[in-house]
Design a protein around this motif. Structure first.
Motif, PDB file in Angstrom:
ATOM      1  N   ASN A  89     -12.460 -10.971  46.522  1.00  0.00           N
ATOM      2  CA  ASN A  89     -11.944 -11.870  45.492  1.00  0.00           C
ATOM      3  C   ASN A  89     -12.283 -13.321  45.818  1.00  0.00           C
ATOM      4  O   ASN A  89     -12.757 -13.633  46.906  1.00  0.00           O
ATOM      5  CB  ASN A  89     -10.426 -11.689  45.315  1.00  0.00           C
ATOM      6  CG  ASN A  89      -9.646 -11.988  46.592  1.00  0.00           C
ATOM      7  OD1 ASN A  89      -9.902 -12.991  47.263  1.00  0.00           O
ATOM      8  ND2 ASN A  89      -8.693 -11.141  46.927  1.00  0.00           N
ATOM      9  N   THR A  90     -12.016 -14.193  44.852  1.00  0.00           N
ATOM     10  CA  THR A  90     -12.443 -15.589  45.006  1.00  0.00           C
ATOM     11  C   THR A  90     -11.746 -16.299  46.165  1.00  0.00           C
ATOM     12  O   THR A  90     -12.367 -17.093  46.875  1.00  0.00           O
ATOM     13  CB  THR A  90     -12.179 -16.362  43.704  1.00  0.00           C
ATOM     14  OG1 THR A  90     -10.793 -16.243  43.358  1.00  0.00           O
ATOM     15  CG2 THR A  90     -13.026 -15.800  42.572  1.00  0.00           C
ATOM     16  N   LYS A  91     -10.454 -16.018  46.365  1.00  0.00           N
ATOM     17  CA  LYS A  91      -9.725 -16.657  47.460  1.00  0.00           C
ATOM     18  C   LYS A  91     -10.277 -16.228  48.820  1.00  0.00           C
ATOM     19  O   LYS A  91     -10.440 -17.031  49.723  1.00  0.00           O
ATOM     20  CB  LYS A  91      -8.231 -16.306  47.383  1.00  0.00           C
ATOM     21  CG  LYS A  91      -7.468 -17.081  46.326  1.00  0.00           C
ATOM     22  CD  LYS A  91      -7.342 -18.562  46.715  1.00  0.00           C
ATOM     23  CE  LYS A  91      -6.502 -19.315  45.704  1.00  0.00           C
ATOM     24  NZ  LYS A  91      -6.394 -20.760  46.027  1.00  0.00           N
ATOM     25  N   THR A  92     -10.560 -14.926  48.940  1.00  0.00           N
ATOM     26  CA  THR A  92     -11.116 -14.418  50.199  1.00  0.00           C
ATOM     27  C   THR A  92     -12.466 -15.062  50.484  1.00  0.00           C
ATOM     28  O   THR A  92     -12.753 -15.462  51.615  1.00  0.00           O
ATOM     29  CB  THR A  92     -11.266 -12.883  50.151  1.00  0.00           C
ATOM     30  OG1 THR A  92      -9.991 -12.298  49.878  1.00  0.00           O
ATOM     31  CG2 THR A  92     -11.792 -12.351  51.470  1.00  0.00           C
TER      32      THR A  92
ATOM     33  N   ALA B 239     -16.856 -22.978  49.167  1.00  0.00           N
ATOM     34  CA  ALA B 239     -15.411 -22.881  49.381  1.00  0.00           C
ATOM     35  C   ALA B 239     -14.647 -23.774  48.403  1.00  0.00           C
ATOM     36  O   ALA B 239     -13.579 -23.396  47.904  1.00  0.00           O
ATOM     37  CB  ALA B 239     -15.068 -23.261  50.817  1.00  0.00           C
ATOM     38  N   ALA B 240     -15.196 -24.965  48.126  1.00  0.00           N
ATOM     39  CA  ALA B 240     -14.527 -25.923  47.247  1.00  0.00           C
ATOM     40  C   ALA B 240     -14.370 -25.397  45.822  1.00  0.00           C
ATOM     41  O   ALA B 240     -13.490 -25.845  45.081  1.00  0.00           O
ATOM     42  CB  ALA B 240     -15.292 -27.239  47.239  1.00  0.00           C
ATOM     43  N   LYS B 241     -15.212 -24.449  45.456  1.00  0.00           N
ATOM     44  CA  LYS B 241     -15.132 -23.877  44.109  1.00  0.00           C
ATOM     45  C   LYS B 241     -14.002 -22.862  43.986  1.00  0.00           C
ATOM     46  O   LYS B 241     -13.589 -22.506  42.881  1.00  0.00           O
ATOM     47  CB  LYS B 241     -16.460 -23.212  43.751  1.00  0.00           C
ATOM     48  CG  LYS B 241     -17.627 -24.184  43.608  1.00  0.00           C
ATOM     49  CD  LYS B 241     -18.910 -23.454  43.285  1.00  0.00           C
ATOM     50  CE  LYS B 241     -20.072 -24.421  43.149  1.00  0.00           C
ATOM     51  NZ  LYS B 241     -21.354 -23.721  42.862  1.00  0.00           N
ATOM     52  N   HIS B 242     -13.521 -22.355  45.122  1.00  0.00           N
ATOM     53  CA  HIS B 242     -12.520 -21.285  45.095  1.00  0.00           C
ATOM     54  C   HIS B 242     -11.180 -21.665  45.730  1.00  0.00           C
ATOM     55  O   HIS B 242     -10.213 -20.916  45.620  1.00  0.00           O
ATOM     56  CB  HIS B 242     -13.078 -20.054  45.815  1.00  0.00           C
ATOM     57  CG  HIS B 242     -14.369 -19.560  45.252  1.00  0.00           C
ATOM     58  ND1 HIS B 242     -14.469 -19.002  44.006  1.00  0.00           N
ATOM     59  CD2 HIS B 242     -15.632 -19.557  45.760  1.00  0.00           C
ATOM     60  CE1 HIS B 242     -15.730 -18.665  43.762  1.00  0.00           C
ATOM     61  NE2 HIS B 242     -16.453 -18.999  44.812  1.00  0.00           N
TER      62      HIS B 242
END
Length: 311
Positions: free
Chosen positions: A2-5, A242-245
């Motif tokens: 997922n995006t957070k991971t 990382a900044a996108k998520h």
């Protein structure tokens, strides 16, 4: 995944790479400003290349260049130059702990110039970071014979490096402070101009004090180029992903991993050691800095929750 991971995974690797700055710097036979200039230049080129590939170069043209945009980039460049130089004159732990006093300096500047109120909790966190700095640079010391002592005498071996480390912390704080004035600038454009004006600021310093590459051998050039690729391009690319998520506060929290990696490299690879008080000082700096971030996250969540209840 997922995006957070994905966000946390890329940010962890990025912070780990950033923690290796001291390892690279100590294997390059030139001054910290040359190393920092190379990294800022590589960063600017990489960001420009990524934006060109993604068709976002119009964002650069659309960005209005103001004094705060220039100042934030210049402070970032000079901060990095001081930090890299610090790793060459003091322990890696001292250097990396001291640069992370930046968020605290930013909070103090915001209170003075933006009239932001400092709560009792924030004041206690600032005090913790301040005491941590005194522990790290040895103003507050402990010995079996003298006990706990307070003295303005510094370690001759680490004095220059510790002062450069503090300077890098002030520079980092100024960078964070000036960045708050232009929240309208996109993250990609901001990164490009930060690297660009950072390189320009260091370049101006070169006019005053020309750099020397006389001692650069083949090994040094390989380390310098590798640093530009892994820490300039690699860490920067992962940070962009990382900044996108992740939210800004989440990014900031994970970035403190850099202090652990930097200190660990110093101990494992260079035989450095920390006294008990220096270790406590490092914990106070990290805890105080992360405390500010956690408070900020909590306030935003409460404000969002209250706004939702009102509607």
């Amino acid at each position: 995944m997922n995006t957070k991971t994905l966000g946390y995974s890329t940010m962890i690797v990025s912070a780990a790479l950033m923690g290796c700055v001291g390892l690279f710097a100590r294997n390059i036979n030139t001054s910290g400003d040359v190393i920092a200039f190379t990294r800022m230049t590589v960063g600017a080129i990489c960001i420009l290349g990524l934006m060109f590939y993604q068709g976002k170069t119009s964002l650069i043209k659309a960005t209005k260049i103001t004094p705060t945009v220039i100042a934030s980039g210049a402070c970032l460049g000079l901060c990095l130059a001081a930090y890299v130089s610090s790793t060459q004159y003091t322990t890696l732990a001292n250097a990396v702990f001291l640069i992370y006093t930046g968020p605290v300096f930013s909070t103090i500047l915001a209170a003075i110039f933006l009239k932001e109120k400092i709560s009792k909790l924030t004041a206690s966190l600032l005090t913790a970071v301040f005491i941590g700095c005194l522990f790290i640079i040895g103003i507050i010391n402990y010995s079996a014979t003298s006990g706990l002592t307070v003295s303005l005498s510094f370690s001759k071996e680490n004095f220059i490096g510790d002062m450069l480390g503090l300077a890098s912390g002030v520079g980092y704080g100024l960078y964070l402070f000036f960045s708050r004035y232009r929240t309208d600038v996109s993250s990609d454009s901001r990164s490009f101009f930060n690297f660009l004006f950072g390189a320009v600021a260091i370049g101006v310093c070169f006019v005053v004090k020309p750099p020397s590459l006389a001692d650069m051998n083949t090994s040094s050039w390989i380390w310098l180029i590798s640093m530009g690729f892994f820490i300039g391009f690699g860490a920067l690319t992962l940070l962009t992903i990382a900044a996108k998520h992740l939210k800004a506060a989440e990014l900031a929290c994970v970035s403190y991993l850099e202090t652990v990696v930097g200190a660990g490299i110093g101990i494992a690879m260079f035989g450095e050691s920390l006294t008990l008080l220096q270790s406590i000082g490092g914990i106070l700096v990290i805890g105080g800095g992360m405390g500010e971030i956690v408070i900020s996250m909590t306030k935003k969540r409460v404000a969002l929750k209250n706004s939702q209840l009102e509607h």
